[in-house]
Design a protein around this motif. Structure first.
Motif, PDB file in Angstrom:
ATOM      1  N   GLU A  87       5.954 -21.794 -68.522  1.00 22.15           N
ATOM      2  CA  GLU A  87       4.762 -22.242 -67.804  1.00 22.15           C
ATOM      3  C   GLU A  87       4.881 -21.754 -66.365  1.00 22.15           C
ATOM      4  OE1 GLU A  87       4.647 -26.461 -68.117  1.00 22.15           O
ATOM      5  OE2 GLU A  87       4.381 -26.469 -70.297  1.00 22.15           O
ATOM      6  N   SER A 109       2.961 -22.086 -62.955  1.00 19.96           N
ATOM      7  CA  SER A 109       1.910 -22.851 -62.290  1.00 19.96           C
ATOM      8  C   SER A 109       1.707 -22.341 -60.875  1.00 19.96           C
ATOM      9  CB  SER A 109       2.261 -24.344 -62.254  1.00 19.96           C
ATOM     10  OG  SER A 109       2.384 -24.865 -63.551  1.00 19.96           O
ATOM     11  N   THR A 110       0.447 -22.142 -60.507  1.00 20.43           N
ATOM     12  CA  THR A 110       0.081 -21.727 -59.157  1.00 20.43           C
ATOM     13  C   THR A 110      -0.998 -22.668 -58.655  1.00 20.43           C
ATOM     14  OG1 THR A 110      -1.620 -20.182 -59.930  1.00 20.43           O
ATOM     15  CG2 THR A 110       0.605 -19.314 -59.723  1.00 20.43           C
ATOM     16  N   THR A 151      -2.331 -25.017 -61.196  1.00 17.39           N
ATOM     17  CA  THR A 151      -3.012 -24.443 -62.357  1.00 17.39           C
ATOM     18  C   THR A 151      -2.002 -23.611 -63.136  1.00 17.39           C
ATOM     19  OG1 THR A 151      -5.093 -24.355 -61.120  1.00 17.39           O
ATOM     20  CG2 THR A 151      -4.960 -23.041 -63.133  1.00 17.39           C
ATOM     21  N   THR A 152      -1.937 -23.809 -64.467  1.00 20.42           N
ATOM     22  CA  THR A 152      -0.833 -23.282 -65.261  1.00 20.42           C
ATOM     23  C   THR A 152      -1.269 -22.202 -66.236  1.00 20.42           C
ATOM     24  OG1 THR A 152       0.298 -25.414 -65.117  1.00 20.42           O
ATOM     25  CG2 THR A 152       1.024 -23.909 -66.854  1.00 20.42           C
ATOM     26  N   GLY A 153      -0.451 -21.136 -66.297  1.00 23.33           N
ATOM     27  CA  GLY A 153      -0.573 -20.112 -67.324  1.00 23.33           C
ATOM     28  C   GLY A 153       0.609 -20.227 -68.277  1.00 23.33           C
ATOM     29  N   TRP A 169       2.708 -13.196 -58.897  1.00 21.63           N
ATOM     30  CA  TRP A 169       1.378 -13.805 -58.744  1.00 21.63           C
ATOM     31  C   TRP A 169       0.644 -13.098 -57.611  1.00 21.63           C
ATOM     32  CZ3 TRP A 169       0.224 -18.754 -55.590  1.00 21.63           C
ATOM     33  CH2 TRP A 169      -1.139 -19.077 -55.677  1.00 21.63           C
ATOM     34  N   VAL A 176      -1.159 -13.591 -63.005  1.00 18.79           N
ATOM     35  CA  VAL A 176       0.256 -13.924 -63.081  1.00 18.79           C
ATOM     36  C   VAL A 176       0.875 -13.122 -64.221  1.00 18.79           C
ATOM     37  CG1 VAL A 176       1.896 -15.762 -63.635  1.00 18.79           C
ATOM     38  CG2 VAL A 176      -0.033 -16.241 -62.150  1.00 18.79           C
ATOM     39  N   LYS A 203      -2.082 -12.926 -66.984  1.00 13.93           N
ATOM     40  CA  LYS A 203      -3.022 -14.015 -67.216  1.00 13.93           C
ATOM     41  C   LYS A 203      -3.544 -14.559 -65.901  1.00 13.93           C
ATOM     42  CE  LYS A 203      -1.254 -15.533 -71.695  1.00 13.93           C
ATOM     43  NZ  LYS A 203      -0.835 -16.704 -72.517  1.00 13.93           N
ATOM     44  N   THR A 255      -4.570 -17.505 -63.410  1.00 13.68           N
ATOM     45  CA  THR A 255      -4.328 -18.918 -63.134  1.00 13.68           C
ATOM     46  C   THR A 255      -5.277 -19.414 -62.043  1.00 13.68           C
ATOM     47  OG1 THR A 255      -2.543 -18.345 -61.577  1.00 13.68           O
ATOM     48  CG2 THR A 255      -1.909 -18.889 -63.855  1.00 13.68           C
ATOM     49  N   ARG A 256      -5.068 -18.922 -60.822  1.00 13.40           N
ATOM     50  CA  ARG A 256      -5.921 -19.379 -59.725  1.00 13.40           C
ATOM     51  C   ARG A 256      -5.984 -18.313 -58.653  1.00 13.40           C
ATOM     52  NH1 ARG A 256      -6.252 -25.452 -57.330  1.00 13.40           N
ATOM     53  NH2 ARG A 256      -7.784 -25.053 -55.678  1.00 13.40           N
TER      54      ARG A 256
END
Length: 224
Positions: free
Chosen positions: A88, A90-91, A94-96, A115, A122, A134, A136-137
Motif C-alpha cells: 500500500e 499512501s500519499t 490516499t492509497t494505491g 510519487w 505512484v 497508479k 493516488t493524489r
C-alpha cells in the motif's frame, strides 16, 4: 558461495550526520515504541523517491516508511498488507494498491517507490521489477513540518503507533530524493551499482535518532 551474518557492535544514538555505509538498523521485536526518526535535508519538495533494503520474517502487515505532516499522517507511507499480499502506497492519505506475486520472507529485498504529485502517479519497484503506475493524489507540492520514521507507522503526526503495524527485521541503505528517480538510476540501486545518493535522506550522511530497542550493527557480509 555462501552468506554469513557478522553482527558486531551495539546500539548507537546519534543526532548529527553519520556515515552509515556498512551498517544496518535491526528492529529485534515488535513494539509500539521502538523506531528510528530520520531528519530530512529538505522540508519542501515537489516529488518523492524512496529506496531501502530490508529483511523480515513477518507474515502480518508492517510499515516500511512513514512520512507525516501536521495535515496528513500518511503524507507518504509505504506499507505491506500481509492479508491481501500487496504493498500500500499512501500519499496525502490516499492509497494505491500494488499486488506482488513472488514476495518472500527471510530474504533481502530492494524496494523503491516514486510519487509525482503533479500527475498523481505512484510506482513501486521490488527487486528490479517495476509495477504499473497508479494514480493516488495530485497536489502542487509537499510542505510542512515533516516527521520521517522507520519501524512504526504514524497514525498521527509523530505518534499513534500500533504494535501490529510495526516493522521487525533489518533495514539499510535508506535514501530519499525530492524528484522521481530515472529508471536507470533505480535499476542501478536495485543491482547494487553506483547511484546518486538521496538529497533528502542520504544513508551515507544520515541525521537520525534511535528511540527504544533498535540496534545499529554491521550488516551482512558475503563470503565467496
Amino acid at each position: 558461495g555462501y552468506k554469513v551474518l557478522q553482527l558486531l557492535g551495539g546500539g548507537i544514538c546519534n543526532n548529527a550526520p553519520w556515515y552509515l555505509s556498512g551498517k544496518m538498523f535491526i528492529f529485534p521485536r515488535e513494539t509500539n515504541t521502538a523506531h528510528v526518526k530520520l531528519s530530512p535535508l529538505k522540508q519542501n519538495f515537489n516529488s518523492v523517491t524512496v529506496c531501502q533494503r530490508f529483511f523480515t520474517d513477518l507474515i502480518r502487515g508492517h510499515v516500511h516508511f512513514s512520512l507525516a505532516t501536521p495535515s496528513y499522517s500518511n503524507t507518504f507511507l509505504v506499507y505491506w498488507d500481509g492479508t491481501d499480499k500487496e504493498f500500500e502506497i499512501s500519499t496525502m492519505d490516499t492509497t494505491g494498491l500494488f499486488g506482488v506475486e513472488d514476495y518472500k520472507r527471510n530474504t533481502w529485498h530492494s524496494l523503491c517507490t516514486t510519487w509525482d504529485p503533479v500527475s498523481g502517479l505512484v510506482q513501486l519497484w521490488l527487486d528490479g521489477q517495476p509495477s504499473v503506475k497508479k494514480f493516488t493524489r495530485s497536489v502542487s507540492n509537499i510542505r510542512g513540518s515533516l516527521i520521517i520514521m522507520l519501524g512504526q507507522e504514524q497514525d498521527s503526526h509523530g505518534g499513534g503507533f500500533d504494535i501490529k503495524q510495526s516493522f521487525v527485521g533489518m533495514m539499510y541503505d535508506v535514501h530519499m530524493w525530492d524528484y522521481v528517480l530515472s529508471t536507470c538510476e533505480i535499476q542501478n540501486y536495485m543491482d547494487y551499482r553506483s547511484f546518486t545518493p538521496g538529497n533528502v535522506l542520504n544513508w551515507r550522511a544520515m541525521d537520525y535518532q534511535i528511540i527504544g530497542q533498535v540496534l545499529l550493527e554491521n550488516r551482512a557480509m558475503v563470503c565467496l
